[in-house]
Design a protein around this motif. Structure first.
Motif, PDB file in Angstrom:
ATOM      1  N   TYR A  33     -47.296  33.835 -27.890  1.00 20.03           N
ATOM      2  CA  TYR A  33     -48.271  32.824 -28.623  1.00 20.03           C
ATOM      3  C   TYR A  33     -48.787  31.828 -27.804  1.00 20.03           C
ATOM      4  O   TYR A  33     -48.297  31.233 -26.637  1.00 20.03           O
ATOM      5  N   TYR A  35     -50.485  27.832 -27.805  1.00 25.86           N
ATOM      6  CA  TYR A  35     -50.607  26.694 -28.775  1.00 25.86           C
ATOM      7  C   TYR A  35     -51.385  25.664 -27.857  1.00 25.86           C
ATOM      8  O   TYR A  35     -51.242  25.696 -26.513  1.00 25.86           O
ATOM      9  N   PRO A  43     -47.226  20.929 -31.514  1.00 26.74           N
ATOM     10  CA  PRO A  43     -48.006  22.144 -30.815  1.00 26.74           C
ATOM     11  C   PRO A  43     -49.063  22.900 -32.012  1.00 26.74           C
ATOM     12  O   PRO A  43     -48.451  22.785 -33.002  1.00 26.74           O
ATOM     13  N   PHE A  45     -51.168  25.759 -33.431  1.00 29.03           N
ATOM     14  CA  PHE A  45     -51.318  27.306 -33.128  1.00 29.03           C
ATOM     15  C   PHE A  45     -52.636  27.545 -32.804  1.00 29.03           C
ATOM     16  O   PHE A  45     -53.781  27.285 -33.333  1.00 29.03           O
ATOM     17  N   TYR A  48     -51.856  34.693 -31.534  1.00 23.13           N
ATOM     18  CA  TYR A  48     -50.649  35.420 -31.025  1.00 23.13           C
ATOM     19  C   TYR A  48     -50.632  36.976 -30.828  1.00 23.13           C
ATOM     20  O   TYR A  48     -51.503  37.325 -31.657  1.00 23.13           O
ATOM     21  N   GLN A  55     -52.686  39.766 -33.176  1.00 16.97           N
ATOM     22  CA  GLN A  55     -52.339  39.698 -34.471  1.00 16.97           C
ATOM     23  C   GLN A  55     -53.048  38.879 -35.350  1.00 16.97           C
ATOM     24  O   GLN A  55     -53.321  38.847 -36.595  1.00 16.97           O
ATOM     25  N   ASP A  56     -53.505  37.673 -34.883  1.00 18.71           N
ATOM     26  CA  ASP A  56     -53.867  36.584 -35.180  1.00 18.71           C
ATOM     27  C   ASP A  56     -54.376  35.788 -34.599  1.00 18.71           C
ATOM     28  O   ASP A  56     -53.925  35.259 -33.430  1.00 18.71           O
ATOM     29  N   SER A  58     -57.047  33.096 -35.726  1.00 22.19           N
ATOM     30  CA  SER A  58     -57.407  32.272 -36.482  1.00 22.19           C
ATOM     31  C   SER A  58     -57.225  30.706 -35.898  1.00 22.19           C
ATOM     32  O   SER A  58     -58.067  29.928 -36.574  1.00 22.19           O
ATOM     33  N   ARG A  91     -49.897  25.638 -24.089  1.00 18.54           N
ATOM     34  CA  ARG A  91     -48.636  25.954 -24.123  1.00 18.54           C
ATOM     35  C   ARG A  91     -48.539  27.587 -24.497  1.00 18.54           C
ATOM     36  O   ARG A  91     -49.339  27.773 -25.596  1.00 18.54           O
ATOM     37  N   PRO A  99     -42.146  38.381 -35.147  1.00 23.05           N
ATOM     38  CA  PRO A  99     -41.763  37.883 -36.306  1.00 23.05           C
ATOM     39  C   PRO A  99     -41.457  38.518 -37.563  1.00 23.05           C
ATOM     40  O   PRO A  99     -42.155  39.407 -37.783  1.00 23.05           O
ATOM     41  N   GLY A 100     -40.447  37.946 -38.297  1.00 18.46           N
ATOM     42  CA  GLY A 100     -40.024  38.717 -39.534  1.00 18.46           C
ATOM     43  C   GLY A 100     -38.919  39.723 -39.341  1.00 18.46           C
ATOM     44  O   GLY A 100     -38.493  40.310 -40.149  1.00 18.46           O
ATOM     45  N   PRO A 105     -36.064  32.862 -31.727  1.00 20.11           N
ATOM     46  CA  PRO A 105     -36.877  31.830 -31.589  1.00 20.11           C
ATOM     47  C   PRO A 105     -37.921  31.736 -30.717  1.00 20.11           C
ATOM     48  O   PRO A 105     -38.080  32.803 -29.525  1.00 20.11           O
ATOM     49  N   LEU A 106     -38.976  30.880 -30.547  1.00 19.09           N
ATOM     50  CA  LEU A 106     -39.914  30.706 -29.588  1.00 19.09           C
ATOM     51  C   LEU A 106     -39.398  30.188 -28.237  1.00 19.09           C
ATOM     52  O   LEU A 106     -38.567  29.137 -28.572  1.00 19.09           O
ATOM     53  N   PHE A 108     -40.877  28.241 -24.989  1.00 12.53           N
ATOM     54  CA  PHE A 108     -42.004  27.790 -24.510  1.00 12.53           C
ATOM     55  C   PHE A 108     -42.065  27.765 -23.018  1.00 12.53           C
ATOM     56  O   PHE A 108     -40.942  27.332 -22.350  1.00 12.53           O
TER      57      PHE A 108
END
Lengths: 117, 111
Positions: A33, A35, A43, A45, A48, A55-56, A58, A91, A99-100, A105-106, A108
């Motif tokens: 990811y 950020y 942070p 977004f 990612y 994937q995204d 946006s 970051r 995810p899912g 966890p993330l 950093f």
């Protein structure tokens, strides 16, 4: 093992120049990811990846921002024709699982502090 | 839209207990995370809740009520090193997954 590594730690550039920020995630981590974090804020977004697939995207502010992760490991965030408003801490974070698929966890990195003069 | 609210700042005394609240209005809720961030450092993971109830981990506990859109982080036996920002983050799914962070609560622990 080593954590998430970002380089450079600090980057000062002149308005109009392009910059490339690098992220080396924890080995074996699937998701990565990007950020942006302003001082005193959480942070925000940007984008990612799962493996090499974006994937995204946006959260990227405009088309001057792009990111890639061509081999599913190291990622580069590129900002073209930088502007003063791009100044921030950028970051990177990685997670073991996509995810899912669990509560992975993330983790950093220490970030790249970008200053555009 | 997606919104997460936390108090901006809290102060507590060494040895005391402090509760940091987080309320969220999101769609596609898929888990809530708490992170600790010391000044000038990266956020580090503290806790995760996806079901209602309390999760305890040493001096730190986190609670979630999905129906109320509410979570709290409880810190017991406060130490000076607990002075940091505490970030509430919600993972949401709306076609893809995203982690949305609150602005953080800056906790000052006084001797």
């Amino acid at each position: 093992g080593a954590g998430v590594s970002q380089s450079p730690r600090y980057k000062v550039t002149k308005r109009g120049q392009d910059v490339a920020l690098r992220c080396d995630p924890i080995s074996g981590h699937v998701s990565l990811y990007w950020y942006r974090q302003a001082l005193g804020q959480g942070p925000e977004f940007l984008t990612y990846f799962n493996y090499e697939a974006q994937q995204d995207k946006s959260g990227l502010p405009n088309d001057r921002f792009s990111a890639e992760r061509p081999e599913g490991s190291i990622s580069t965030l590129t900002i073209q024709r930088t502007e003063q408003r791009d100044s921030a801490m950028y970051r990177c974070a990685s997670s073991l699982l996509a995810p899912g698929t669990g509560h992975s966890p993330l983790h950093f990195g220490n970030g790249t502090r970008l200053t555009v003069t | 839209g997606q919104n997460i609210d936390q108090p901006t700042e809290m102060t507590a005394t060494e040895g005391a207990i402090v509760q940091i609240n987080c309320t969220y209005q999101t769609s596609g809720f898929n888990g809530l995370f708490w992170y600790q961030q010391h000044a000038g450092e990266a956020p580090t993971f503290l806790s995760y809740n996806v079901l209602d109830g309390l999760e305890e981990k040493g001096r730190f506990s986190s609670f979630l009520s999905r129906s109320k859109g509410y979570s709290y982080l409880l810190l017991k036996e406060l130490q000076m090193k607990d002075s940091a920002s505490y970030l509430c983050a919600v993972r949401v799914f709306s076609g893809t997954y995203k982690y949305i962070f609150g602005t953080g609560t800056r906790l000052k622990v006084l001797a």
